[in-house]
Design a protein around this motif. Structure first.
Motif, PDB file in Angstrom:
ATOM      1  N   GLU A 228       0.846  -1.191   0.000  1.00  0.00           N
ATOM      2  CA  GLU A 228       0.000   0.000   0.000  1.00  0.00           C
ATOM      3  C   GLU A 228       0.880   1.238   0.000  1.00  0.00           C
ATOM      4  N   ARG A 229       0.514   2.201  -0.864  1.00  0.00           N
ATOM      5  CA  ARG A 229       1.259   3.444  -0.978  1.00  0.00           C
ATOM      6  C   ARG A 229       0.281   4.611  -1.086  1.00  0.00           C
ATOM      7  N   VAL A 230       0.832   5.804  -1.047  1.00  0.00           N
ATOM      8  CA  VAL A 230       0.025   7.016  -1.172  1.00  0.00           C
ATOM      9  C   VAL A 230       0.623   7.897  -2.256  1.00  0.00           C
ATOM     10  N   TRP A 231      -0.247   8.341  -3.167  1.00  0.00           N
ATOM     11  CA  TRP A 231       0.120   9.363  -4.141  1.00  0.00           C
ATOM     12  C   TRP A 231      -0.547  10.654  -3.701  1.00  0.00           C
ATOM     13  N   TRP A 232       0.201  11.738  -3.743  1.00  0.00           N
ATOM     14  CA  TRP A 232      -0.339  13.015  -3.295  1.00  0.00           C
ATOM     15  C   TRP A 232      -0.699  13.865  -4.503  1.00  0.00           C
ATOM     16  N   LEU A 233      -1.968  14.229  -4.594  1.00  0.00           N
ATOM     17  CA  LEU A 233      -2.419  15.193  -5.587  1.00  0.00           C
ATOM     18  C   LEU A 233      -2.109  16.569  -5.012  1.00  0.00           C
TER      19      LEU A 233
END
Length: 197
Positions: A130-135
């Motif tokens: 699981e990862r996070v992409w930041w808009l």
């Protein structure tokens, strides 16, 4: 294009169903064999590729089972996918403006572990991270420009709306993104899974 630039003698093929996007890709790199095609009926023989990857693309195929079968069919080696986690925030806004629900499952279904196992678990032993992409953007307007021009689902929805509805959709997205405003700009976290084999 990154794979082609990495060297090591790789022969790289890129596939998309949209001729306009392929034109843009061809104008940016001649090191890739750009092919027009459908992820649900890949125009390649069984076991054609050592590596198959998709960055938030495969998930938009209407028939998830067929797309997964096709990926498994052409992949004789490694697999790498990125898939969005279910995200009720912006998708709830999209749904409010899209009218009828689509006749196929949500692309977010790929971001549920049990669904991934149903789709690809028989063909591959999957590793999930699981990862996070930041808009991110300096302003609400900048984030809107990025998403309305760069996200295919947002562009398609906008193109389908009358001007008054398009303006209301823009206002609703601004309201949604306002909760992620900081003194430095807008920063919205979007969770995704990196799927590897």
């Amino acid at each position: 294009m990154r794979a082609a630039r990495a060297g090591a003698g790789a022969e790289v093929t890129g596939l998309d169903i949209a001729p306009r996007l392929l034109e843009q890709a061809r104008s940016r790199s001649s090191d890739v064999d750009w092919v027009e095609g459908d992820a649900q009926a890949l125009p390649f023989p069984d076991g054609a590729f050592d590596v198959v990857s998709s960055s938030f693309g495969l998930i938009f195929a209407p028939d998830q089972e067929l797309a997964a079968q096709e990926v498994a069919r052409v992949c004789r080696g490694r697999l790498g996918l990125t898939v969005w986690r279910p995200n009720e925030g912006p998708h709830a806004v999209y749904a409010a403006f899209s009218g009828e629900q689509p006749a196929w499952p949500s692309p977010d279904d790929w971001g549920r572990e049990e669904r991934l196992q149903e789709l690809l678990g028989d063909a591959f032993e999957l590793e999930l991270e699981e990862r996070v992409w930041w808009l991110e953007g300096d302003s609400l307007e900048e984030v809107w420009e990025l998403m309305s021009n760069g996200a295919p689902s947002a562009r398609a929805l906008l193109d389908s709306l009358e001007p008054d509805r398009a303006a209301a959709f823009r206002a609703a997205m601004f309201e949604y993104w306002s909760q992620f405003e900081t003194p430095e700009g807008v920063r919205e976290p979007r969770r995704y899974l990196l799927v590897l084999r």
